[in-house]
Design an enzyme around this catalytic site. Structure first.
Site, PDB file in Angstrom:
ATOM      1  CE  LYS A 111      -3.823  -2.443   2.301  1.00 15.06           C
ATOM      2  NZ  LYS A 111      -4.688  -2.507   3.518  1.00 15.06           N
TER       3      LYS A 111
ATOM      4  CE1 TYR B  40      -9.196  -3.527   0.519  1.00 14.28           C
ATOM      5  CE2 TYR B  40      -8.427  -1.520  -0.521  1.00 14.28           C
ATOM      6  CZ  TYR B  40      -8.173  -2.647   0.236  1.00 14.28           C
ATOM      7  OH  TYR B  40      -6.897  -2.899   0.713  1.00 14.28           O
TER       8      TYR B  40
ATOM      9  CG  ASN C 242      -3.494  -2.653   7.023  1.00 12.83           C
ATOM     10  OD1 ASN C 242      -3.384  -2.159   5.897  1.00 12.83           O
ATOM     11  ND2 ASN C 242      -4.531  -3.382   7.389  1.00 12.83           N
TER      12      ASN C 242
ATOM     13  CG  HIS D  75      -4.883  -6.435  -0.541  1.00  7.44           C
ATOM     14  ND1 HIS D  75      -6.112  -6.554   0.072  1.00  7.44           N
ATOM     15  CD2 HIS D  75      -4.928  -7.273  -1.618  1.00  7.44           C
ATOM     16  CE1 HIS D  75      -6.862  -7.404  -0.617  1.00  7.44           C
ATOM     17  NE2 HIS D  75      -6.165  -7.856  -1.654  1.00  7.44           N
TER      18      HIS D  75
ATOM     19  CD  GLU E 233      -8.393  -9.247  -4.093  1.00  7.08           C
ATOM     20  OE1 GLU E 233      -7.210  -9.485  -3.755  1.00  7.08           O
ATOM     21  OE2 GLU E 233      -9.338  -9.200  -3.272  1.00  7.08           O
TER      22      GLU E 233
HETATM   23  N1  UDP Z   1      -9.709  -0.999   7.229  1.00  6.68           N
HETATM   24  C1  UDP Z   1      -9.815   0.186   7.943  1.00  6.68           C
HETATM   25  N2  UDP Z   1     -10.568   0.196   9.101  1.00  6.68           N
HETATM   26  C2  UDP Z   1     -11.218  -0.916   9.544  1.00  6.68           C
HETATM   27  C3  UDP Z   1     -11.100  -2.108   8.807  1.00  6.68           C
HETATM   28  C4  UDP Z   1     -10.336  -2.119   7.661  1.00  6.68           C
HETATM   29  O1  UDP Z   1      -9.244   1.207   7.572  1.00  6.68           O
HETATM   30  O2  UDP Z   1     -11.879  -0.846  10.588  1.00  6.68           O
HETATM   31  C5  UDP Z   1      -8.884  -1.029   6.009  1.00  6.68           C
HETATM   32  C6  UDP Z   1      -7.510  -1.675   6.236  1.00  6.68           C
HETATM   33  O3  UDP Z   1      -6.555  -0.990   5.410  1.00  6.68           O
HETATM   34  C7  UDP Z   1      -7.747  -3.084   5.745  1.00  6.68           C
HETATM   35  C8  UDP Z   1      -8.667  -2.839   4.560  1.00  6.68           C
HETATM   36  O4  UDP Z   1      -9.527  -1.797   5.015  1.00  6.68           O
HETATM   37  O5  UDP Z   1      -6.535  -3.715   5.390  1.00  6.68           O
HETATM   38  C9  UDP Z   1      -9.498  -4.029   4.122  1.00  6.68           C
HETATM   39  O6  UDP Z   1     -10.179  -4.541   5.243  1.00  6.68           O
HETATM   40  P1  UDP Z   1     -10.257  -6.119   5.475  1.00  6.68           P
HETATM   41  O7  UDP Z   1     -11.231  -6.361   6.584  1.00  6.68           O
HETATM   42  O8  UDP Z   1     -10.487  -6.811   4.182  1.00  6.68           O
HETATM   43  O9  UDP Z   1      -8.777  -6.450   6.053  1.00  6.68           O
HETATM   44  P2  UDP Z   1      -7.548  -7.237   5.390  1.00  6.68           P
HETATM   45  O10 UDP Z   1      -8.114  -8.320   4.515  1.00  6.68           O
HETATM   46  O11 UDP Z   1      -6.733  -6.226   4.626  1.00  6.68           O
HETATM   47  O12 UDP Z   1      -6.777  -7.786   6.583  1.00  6.68           O
HETATM   48 MG    MG Z   2      -9.552  -8.211   2.997  1.00 12.54          MG
END
Ligand code: UDP
Ligand code: MG
Length: 160
Positions: free
Chosen positions: A20, A60, A123, A126, A137
């Site tokens: 990211k 997303y 974080n 991805h 994707e």
């Molecule tokens: N995210 C966020 N706040 C939240 C949950 C998710 O900003 O409360 C963002 C974060 O960057 C995350 C992305 O949205 O990596 C996608 O969320 P997901 O639940 O799919 O998490 P991931 O699969 O990336 O662990």
């Molecule tokens: Mg995810």
């Protein structure tokens, strides 16, 4: 022996991994790529890319009703990302383990997020959450001709 479902797949799969904008800005590109390389997975696609808003929204789309969605789209489009396609036995779940929990404060030390990040909204990386989403994707982020079908010389030393 109890084998968690997360590591049980013996299928050759594909996953979409993306560094990211914070990972790129913080100079973590090499560090993050090398974790997947060292594990033994096969890189089949790689590019630095400025993501347009529409693509971030499509990527997303399952999260579009979430309150953090606009912030997430701003974050992902705020600078270049590194797009990667990786292939290997059980690569989808294994990559998720290498990446660690969504909230970096809950991510185990040794994982990318556990070692390199602090907040959910920063974080650094991805990873696709299922083989189906891996295919979806990769098709979304890469054009035909951008992926390489190749055989690493190390392959017989990774796969028995
Ligand atoms: N995210 C966020 N706040 C939240 C949950 C998710 O900003 O409360 C963002 C974060 O960057 C995350 C992305 O949205 O990596 C996608 O969320 P997901 O639940 O799919 O998490 P991931 O699969 O990336 O662990
Ligand atoms: Mg995810």
């Amino acid at each position: 022996v109890f084998l968690p479902r997360l590591v049980a797949s013996m299928e050759v799969e594909e996953t979409y991994i993306m560094i990211k904008p914070d990972g790129v800005q913080r100079g973590l590109v090499g560090e993050i790529i090398s974790r997947f390389e060292k594990k033994g997975f096969k890189l089949t696609g790689l590019k630095l890319f400025q993501c347009p808003t529409e693509l971030a929204q499509e990527h997303y789309k399952d999260l579009q009703s979430k309150p953090f969605f606009p912030k997430l789209i701003n974050y992902i489009t705020s600078g270049p990302v590194v797009c990667m396609a990786w292939e290997g036995v059980g690569v989808v779940a294994s990559a998720r383990k290498l990446i660690g929990a969504t909230n970096p404060l809950n991510a185990e030390p040794g994982t990318i997020r556990g070692d390199l990040a602090v907040q959910t909204g920063r974080n650094v990386v991805h990873g696709s959450d299922s083989p189906e989403n891996g295919k979806r994707e990769i098709a979304l982020w890469f054009k035909e001709g951008e992926l390489c079908d190749w055989t690493p010389v190390q392959e017989p030393w990774v796969k028995e």
